[in-house]
Scaffold this active site. Structure first.
Site: not given
Ligand code: BES
Ligand code: ZN
Length: 640
Positions: A413, A171, A329, A584, A348, A298, A300-302, A325-326, A169, A405
């Site tokens: 958002y 970001q 992105h 989560r 976001e 939830g 992550m937009e990789n 959502h992802e 992860q 963070d």
């Protein structure tokens, strides 16, 4: 220069380089910057100096060692050094640097700088002496077992229970804990990778992926579009793949794959809807990877491969807004990227707005407005908790000196989404949609700042009167919620509110007309209940609707929070199971927070946390450690 990272002395060399850069810029043959290009904003969270030397391509060759819990190998960075600078500065945190060589094979001198006291999360600058004409720099390195981006799972923490699992992860600023890089969202690079994994495991990345096991455990990846470092991602495990459409599919452990493929079946329609709204999907395939439940987010937009929590597998497709959502992105964030984390809302907020539009296209306006109404409820609660004057309730944040963070909450958002809804309302959907489609196209593969976005709005969309009426500056630079926010309305939620009141006034649970309630009506009902209910009243609800046994993670999280507030003990065994299985953070933080409010609750929480903590990703551990005042090595306290 990002002078806001204190303690970094500018060397003579870099001053010289800057002078050369300035001279180069003045040369007539220097290509003019495109009119719309956004200057690289200073990034308070990176040591790198991309304005001098810029990494444009990364080639990784890494071996994944599950026993040692390390990645080791080589990162080869291609650099663009227009002014012939003699230093390349990379971000690193906790990396073991073995050697640095230049493209011609010669060894390069390098030094790891000091951490900044109080900002250890930034890691250390790796300063490498380069020849002005160097094109490639090779860094031989290894991660350490505690690398914050990496989560190494034992077989017991996976669905299959037999093979280990690894995922990253990156970001916002964790890429530097597994790759030496210019770890700033303002720097984009293409990448390729060779990843060596144990026999029988599959590796996937935020890149072009294989869909089957490769002989010898050697996987090759390529990401031909330039991406910022926070989108570097890798996962390794016992994975299967199931197509969802011609250009999309899902990876998951074999035990999870059928449920994942069923739940995510609408993904191809979401891609179609997104393209109809705001232009072509530019990344080739869109796949999802459903991770083990410890994943701290939830989703992550990789790029090309969204990472997702299995807690969206509710069995009724009620939580798939996360996919919308992802996916969104892929435009907001991955194509047009916040220049630094102070403008996180540009990623976001735009994405949350776009997510809502995808949900509306697939499931209708009534449904999408219910989701927006739930989100607004959460936003109001966040702002109330933080205080309407709190600086972190602004869209444009000031995160310098802090772990980014920390300032990332649902303001970016949801206040972001409602700002864009206000803009849409002001100019009408037709003008707004045309503007937004053009925005994603015009600034594709570039960075954006709040100031540049507002300029662009004034130039391309709004009349001065409209801009004035909307109050652009107030939305972006002031705390709290502007009063011209247009709140979503929902008749179905109005009905739920009335039923809740009737029950609170003494009605019987059996009289609640829940037969047609969806997950979202349940969330509306539960989130609107007061904390002060006597346990007997929760018992009534539980008997009627078996909420403690719910398999829907959102409902569980809302219900358990109430149970803790009310001290409703029969829910605790299920709560304990949930806290141990699920990592989560969005669910964990409010639950541990509620438990920590009473001495007995806190003692119980510490006992659970002691067992749960080894299974959490570092991101969730950091947050929960703080909530519970947990200190490493103080485990005995829980049982004392
Ligand atoms: N990019 C975020 C996750 C993120 C944010 C990681 C900040 C690290 C720092 C992702 O797109 C996201 O927003 N995920 C949400 C789900 C979404 C449906 C709101 C989450 O994880 O809850
Ligand atoms: Zn997001």
């Amino acid at each position: 220069m990002p002078a806001s990272v204190p303690g970094r002395a500018a060397s003579i060399l870099s001053i010289l380089a800057l002078a050369l850069l300035a001279a180069a810029c003045a040369r007539p043959e220097a290509p003019p910057a495109p009119a719309e290009a956004i200057a690289i904003a200073d990034d308070p969270h990176s040591f790198a100096r991309p304005e001098e030397v810029r990494v444009t391509h990364l080639a990784l060759d890494l071996t994944v060692d599950f026993e040692a819990r390390t990645l080791s190998g080589r990162a080869s960075l291609t650099v663009d050094n227009p002014a012939g600078a003699r230093e390349l500065v990379l971000d690193t945190r906790g990396l073991e640097i073995a050697a640095v060589t230049l493209g011609d094979g010669s060894a390069a001198a390098f030094a790891l700088g000091d951490e900044i006291a109080g900002q250890e999360f930034l890691g250390r600058p790796l300063t490498i002496a380069i020849e002005p004409d160097a094109e490639v720099v090779h860094v031989d390195y290894a991660t350490r077992p505690g690398a914050a981006a990496l989560q190494w799972l034992d077989p017991a923490q996976t669905a299959g229970g037999e093979r280990p699992f690894l995922y990253t992860q990156s970001q916002p600023i964790l890429a530097r804990t597994w790759v030496p890089c210019q770890d700033s969202p303002g720097v984009r690079m293409t990448y390729e990778a060779t990843v060596r994994v144990p026999e029988g495991l599959i590796a996937v990345m935020s890149a072009e992926n294989p869909t089957a096991e490769q002989a010898g455990g050697v996987y090759r990846f390529s990401m031909p579009q330039p991406v910022p470092s926070y989108l570097l991602a890798l996962a390794v495990g016992d994975l299967g793949f199931e197509p969802l459409g011609a250009a999309s599919g899902v990876y998951a452990e074999p035990a999870t794959l059928p449920a994942a493929a069923w739940e995510l079946a609408d993904t191809p329609q979401m891609i179609d809807a997104a393209e109809r709204l705001y232009g072509p999907y530019r990344w080739g395939r869109y796949d999802l990877l459903v991770l083990p439940p410890s994943f701290p987010f939830g989703g992550m937009e990789n790029p090309r491969l969204t990472f997702a929590t299995p807690t969206i597998l509710a069995g009724d497709r009620s939580l798939v807004a996360l996919v919308a959502h992802e996916l969104a992105h892929s435009w907001s964030g991955n194509l047009v990227t916040n220049a630094n984390w102070n403008d996180f809302w540009l990623n976001e907020g735009f994405t949350t707005y776009f997510e809502g539009r995808i949900m509306e296209a697939l499931y209708g306006e009534e449904y999408a407005e219910m989701l927006a109404a739930l989100a607004l409820g959460e936003l109001r609660a966040t702002i109330e908790e933080m205080g309407a004057d709190a600086p972190d309730t602004r869209l444009h944040l000031d995160l310098a000196g802090r772990d980014p963070d920390e300032g990332m909450n649902d303001v970016a958002y949801e206040k972001g989404r409602f700002f864009l809804r206000t803009l849409e309302r002001a100019v009408g959907r037709e003008r707004w949609d045309a503007f937004l489609a053009d925005y994603f196209d015009r600034f594709a593969f570039q960075t954006m700042t709040s100031a540049a976005f507002l300029d662009h709005l004034r130039r391309e969309l709004l009349t001065p009167e409209e801009a004035e009426r909307i109050g652009l500056e107030r939305w972006v630079y002031e705390p709290g919620l502007p009063d011209n926010l247009v709140a979503p309305t929902s008749e179905r939620f109005a009905a739920v509110d009335a039923e809740r009141q009737a029950w609170l006034d003494g009605g019987a649970a059996a009289e609640l007309p829940t037969a047609a309630w969806t997950t979202h009506e349940w969330l509306r009902f539960l989130r609107g209940l007061p904390d002060s209910l006597p346990p007997a009243r929760l018992a009534e609800l539980d008997q009627a609707f078996r909420l403690t046994a719910s398999g829907n993670a959102e409902i569980q999280a809302a219900w358990f929070r109430l149970a803790v507030a009310a001290g409703y003990r029969p829910a605790y065994p299920a709560l304990e199971e949930f806290l141990i299985r699920v990592g989560r953070r969005k669910f964990l933080a409010p639950l541990y927070g509620a438990l920590a409010a009473t001495p007995e609750g806190k003692a119980w929480a510490l006992g659970v946390y002691e067992r749960a903590r080894p299974g959490y990703h570092a991101v969730s551990r950091g947050t929960i450690d703080e909530i519970l005042g947990w200190e490493e090595g103080a485990e005995t306290r829980a049982s004392a």
